[in-house]
Design a protein around this motif. Structure first.
Motif, PDB file in Angstrom:
ATOM      1  N   ILE A  70       1.347 -10.923  -6.604  1.00 25.58           N
ATOM      2  CA  ILE A  70       1.313  -9.685  -5.823  1.00 25.58           C
ATOM      3  C   ILE A  70       1.240  -8.478  -6.753  1.00 25.58           C
ATOM      4  CG2 ILE A  70       2.668  -8.200  -4.302  1.00 25.58           C
ATOM      5  CD1 ILE A  70       3.675 -10.767  -2.944  1.00 25.58           C
ATOM      6  N   LEU A  71       2.078  -8.457  -7.788  1.00 22.58           N
ATOM      7  CA  LEU A  71       2.076  -7.327  -8.719  1.00 22.58           C
ATOM      8  C   LEU A  71       0.763  -7.239  -9.486  1.00 22.58           C
ATOM      9  CD1 LEU A  71       5.722  -7.576 -10.109  1.00 22.58           C
ATOM     10  CD2 LEU A  71       4.834  -5.978  -8.405  1.00 22.58           C
ATOM     11  N   GLU A  72       0.186  -8.395  -9.802  1.00 25.99           N
ATOM     12  CA  GLU A  72      -1.097  -8.380 -10.489  1.00 25.99           C
ATOM     13  C   GLU A  72      -2.184  -7.794  -9.598  1.00 25.99           C
ATOM     14  OE1 GLU A  72      -4.167 -11.503 -12.705  1.00 25.99           O
ATOM     15  OE2 GLU A  72      -2.241 -12.200 -11.922  1.00 25.99           O
ATOM     16  N   ARG A  73      -2.148  -8.160  -8.322  1.00 27.24           N
ATOM     17  CA  ARG A  73      -3.123  -7.612  -7.374  1.00 27.24           C
ATOM     18  C   ARG A  73      -2.935  -6.107  -7.184  1.00 27.24           C
ATOM     19  NH1 ARG A  73      -6.490 -10.162  -3.649  1.00 27.24           N
ATOM     20  NH2 ARG A  73      -6.971 -12.272  -4.353  1.00 27.24           N
ATOM     21  N   LEU A  74      -1.698  -5.657  -7.106  1.00 26.74           N
ATOM     22  CA  LEU A  74      -1.432  -4.229  -6.889  1.00 26.74           C
ATOM     23  C   LEU A  74      -1.894  -3.389  -8.075  1.00 26.74           C
ATOM     24  CD1 LEU A  74       2.124  -4.399  -5.278  1.00 26.74           C
ATOM     25  CD2 LEU A  74      -0.033  -3.914  -4.125  1.00 26.74           C
ATOM     26  N   VAL A  80       3.282   6.204 -13.709  1.00 28.03           N
ATOM     27  CA  VAL A  80       2.750   6.804 -12.481  1.00 28.03           C
ATOM     28  C   VAL A  80       3.924   7.295 -11.636  1.00 28.03           C
ATOM     29  CG1 VAL A  80       2.744   4.629 -11.176  1.00 28.03           C
ATOM     30  CG2 VAL A  80       1.162   6.468 -10.546  1.00 28.03           C
ATOM     31  N   ARG A  81       3.699   8.380 -10.930  1.00 24.29           N
ATOM     32  CA  ARG A  81       4.731   8.946 -10.064  1.00 24.29           C
ATOM     33  C   ARG A  81       4.505   8.486  -8.626  1.00 24.29           C
ATOM     34  NH1 ARG A  81       3.214  12.067 -14.044  1.00 24.29           N
ATOM     35  NH2 ARG A  81       4.806  13.074 -15.358  1.00 24.29           N
ATOM     36  N   LEU A  82       5.571   8.583  -7.841  1.00 20.78           N
ATOM     37  CA  LEU A  82       5.495   8.128  -6.451  1.00 20.78           C
ATOM     38  C   LEU A  82       4.345   8.781  -5.699  1.00 20.78           C
ATOM     39  CD1 LEU A  82       9.200   7.915  -5.216  1.00 20.78           C
ATOM     40  CD2 LEU A  82       7.579   6.033  -5.439  1.00 20.78           C
ATOM     41  N   TRP A  83       4.141  10.089  -5.941  1.00 16.98           N
ATOM     42  CA  TRP A  83       3.133  10.822  -5.181  1.00 16.98           C
ATOM     43  C   TRP A  83       1.708  10.410  -5.561  1.00 16.98           C
ATOM     44  CZ3 TRP A  83       6.683  12.332  -2.238  1.00 16.98           C
ATOM     45  CH2 TRP A  83       7.892  12.832  -2.715  1.00 16.98           C
ATOM     46  N   GLN A  84       1.570   9.717  -6.689  1.00 16.97           N
ATOM     47  CA  GLN A  84       0.237   9.401  -7.174  1.00 16.97           C
ATOM     48  C   GLN A  84      -0.286   8.046  -6.683  1.00 16.97           C
ATOM     49  OE1 GLN A  84       1.394   9.993 -11.346  1.00 16.97           O
ATOM     50  NE2 GLN A  84      -0.040  11.711 -11.459  1.00 16.97           N
ATOM     51  N   VAL A  85       0.536   7.280  -5.964  1.00 15.74           N
ATOM     52  CA  VAL A  85       0.082   5.992  -5.442  1.00 15.74           C
ATOM     53  C   VAL A  85      -0.330   6.163  -3.983  1.00 15.74           C
ATOM     54  CG1 VAL A  85       1.510   4.650  -7.020  1.00 15.74           C
ATOM     55  CG2 VAL A  85       2.434   5.298  -4.800  1.00 15.74           C
ATOM     56  N   ASP A  86      -1.387   5.456  -3.613  1.00 15.67           N
ATOM     57  CA  ASP A  86      -1.908   5.505  -2.245  1.00 15.67           C
ATOM     58  C   ASP A  86      -1.482   4.229  -1.519  1.00 15.67           C
ATOM     59  OD1 ASP A  86      -3.273   5.675   0.110  1.00 15.67           O
ATOM     60  OD2 ASP A  86      -5.277   5.807  -0.774  1.00 15.67           O
ATOM     61  N   PRO A  87      -0.544   4.311  -0.558  1.00  9.28           N
ATOM     62  CA  PRO A  87      -0.086   3.098   0.136  1.00  9.28           C
ATOM     63  C   PRO A  87      -1.214   2.307   0.798  1.00  9.28           C
ATOM     64  CG  PRO A  87       1.388   4.936   0.601  1.00  9.28           C
ATOM     65  CD  PRO A  87       0.212   5.508  -0.134  1.00  9.28           C
ATOM     66  N   GLU A  88      -2.187   2.991   1.393  1.00  5.72           N
ATOM     67  CA  GLU A  88      -3.278   2.290   2.062  1.00  5.72           C
ATOM     68  C   GLU A  88      -4.143   1.518   1.066  1.00  5.72           C
ATOM     69  OE1 GLU A  88      -3.526   1.937   5.268  1.00  5.72           O
ATOM     70  OE2 GLU A  88      -1.706   3.163   5.468  1.00  5.72           O
ATOM     71  N   ALA A  89      -4.344   2.106  -0.111  1.00  5.20           N
ATOM     72  CA  ALA A  89      -5.121   1.411  -1.142  1.00  5.20           C
ATOM     73  C   ALA A  89      -4.381   0.175  -1.629  1.00  5.20           C
ATOM     74  CB  ALA A  89      -5.407   2.360  -2.300  1.00  5.20           C
ATOM     75  N   LEU A  90      -3.051   0.264  -1.754  1.00  2.00           N
ATOM     76  CA  LEU A  90      -2.266  -0.893  -2.180  1.00  2.00           C
ATOM     77  C   LEU A  90      -2.316  -2.006  -1.130  1.00  2.00           C
ATOM     78  CD1 LEU A  90       0.881   0.790  -3.774  1.00  2.00           C
ATOM     79  CD2 LEU A  90      -1.193  -0.027  -4.897  1.00  2.00           C
ATOM     80  N   LYS A  91      -2.253  -1.638   0.147  1.00  2.00           N
ATOM     81  CA  LYS A  91      -2.353  -2.634   1.217  1.00  2.00           C
ATOM     82  C   LYS A  91      -3.693  -3.367   1.156  1.00  2.00           C
ATOM     83  CE  LYS A  91       0.527  -0.153   4.584  1.00  2.00           C
ATOM     84  NZ  LYS A  91       0.542   0.486   5.929  1.00  2.00           N
ATOM     85  N   ILE A 115       7.559  -2.935  -1.384  1.00  2.11           N
ATOM     86  CA  ILE A 115       6.452  -3.708  -0.812  1.00  2.11           C
ATOM     87  C   ILE A 115       7.061  -4.794   0.065  1.00  2.11           C
ATOM     88  CG2 ILE A 115       4.349  -4.998  -1.293  1.00  2.11           C
ATOM     89  CD1 ILE A 115       4.312  -2.230  -2.518  1.00  2.11           C
ATOM     90  N   THR A 116       6.841  -4.723   1.376  1.00  5.24           N
ATOM     91  CA  THR A 116       7.356  -5.725   2.306  1.00  5.24           C
ATOM     92  C   THR A 116       6.189  -6.564   2.822  1.00  5.24           C
ATOM     93  OG1 THR A 116       9.157  -4.253   2.966  1.00  5.24           O
ATOM     94  CG2 THR A 116       8.681  -6.130   4.393  1.00  5.24           C
TER      95      THR A 116
END
Length: 302
Positions: A70-74, A80-91, A115-116
């Protein structure tokens, strides 16, 4: 004439009032500019501050897919800061993993990314006729993983008879050449599996030793077999939820009366459930059913 000029001068605002209003507007604009600059400066500090740098990535709910995969895929950057990650892109990066049904990504202040994972629950095993590869199948008909990667559901270790058998086999499918992530849609397989999933959720006893779920390709439609019962349970090709819901009381009745049957036919919804006993003549069977029936359904010999 002098009186008229005096009236006109009184009706027009004086230069002092105009200057006073201009001063108020100037002060207001200066204040807004200062506040705006302060807000921008604060926002820049928040966005650049190490206080919101991601330190922990929590993964939960996964079983069939390892945390490392999972971490490799993400592929989250090390800095990186919290604001710089895109939740939809990670999904989206996890969406094509066959065992995963859904993903929830949350930012937890100040430094945690959560990540749930919701995985598909195995219900049966399907063997590919061409390759011999065996897949675990969920209640929607998705091939979620190799069967060897899926452990049987937990059971009661105190009683040998109470231990659940391995997953039942989904058989009789016309297609071959399956791949993980595909969905079985022919022969109304998803409807049968969904109805069986409801019976499992109700923890009905007969599901403990379910051996086979077969598409017969004849008038019988879908047929169930159990390890402890040398008889077929015939479902037909429709109304699977209602028909599977009738199995529990019928089998409880047969077990209590110690009646061995050749088959239980659930295809005739309005006429009733047809049961063929092995060692009873039709007259004795009708008399026994009349004395004690497991439901309001009609049972009778065939």
């Amino acid at each position: 004439m002098a009186r008229k000029r005096k009236q006109q001068s009184e009706s027009k605002p004086g230069w002092r009032d105009t200057l006073r209003r201009a001063r108020r507007w100037t002060l207001a604009l200066v204040a807004l500019a200062v506040l705006g600059y302060a807000a921008l400066d604060l926002a820049d500090y928040v966005l650049r501050s190490d206080l919101f740098m991601i330190r922990d990535v929590e993964v939960e709910g996964n079983c069939l897919v390892s945390e490392d995969e999972i971490l490799e895929r993400l592929d989250i950057p090390a800095v990186v800061r919290l604001w710089q990650v895109d939740p939809e892109a990670l999904k989206a990066r996890l969406a094509d993993l066959p065992p995963i049904k859904s993903v929830e990504v949350r930012r937890l202040l100040p430094q945690t990314l959560s990540i749930t994972i919701e995985e598909r629950a195995p219900l049966a095993i399907c063997e590919d006729a061409r390759s011999g590869r065996r897949f675990a199948v969920d209640d929607e008909g998705y091939l979620i993983a190799d069967a060897e990667e899926v452990a049987p559901p937990p059971g009661d270790s105190e009683s040998r008879d109470a231990r659940p058998a391995p997953f039942p086999v989904l058989a009789g499918l016309s297609r071959s050449g399956w791949k993980a992530g595909e969905r079985i849609e022919e022969e109304r397989a998803p409807e049968v599996l969904r109805a069986l999933g409801l019976a499992l959720a109700r923890e009905e006893e007969w599901t403990r030793d379910l051996l086979e779920i077969r598409a017969s390709r004849d008038a019988r439609g879908w047929v169930l077999k159990r390890r402890s019962m040398n008889a077929e349970i015939i479902l037909g090709d429709r109304h699977f939820v209602e028909r599977i819901g009738r199995i529990e009381p019928v089998l409880r009745f047969l077990s209590k009366e110690q009646i061995e049957v050749a088959y239980v036919d659930l295809r005739f919804d309005e006429q009733g459930i047809l049961i063929r006993p092995r060692h009873l003549d039709p007259v004795a069977w009708v008399e026994k059913v009349a004395r004690r029936s497991p439901s309001r359904e009609k049972q009778g010999p065939v």
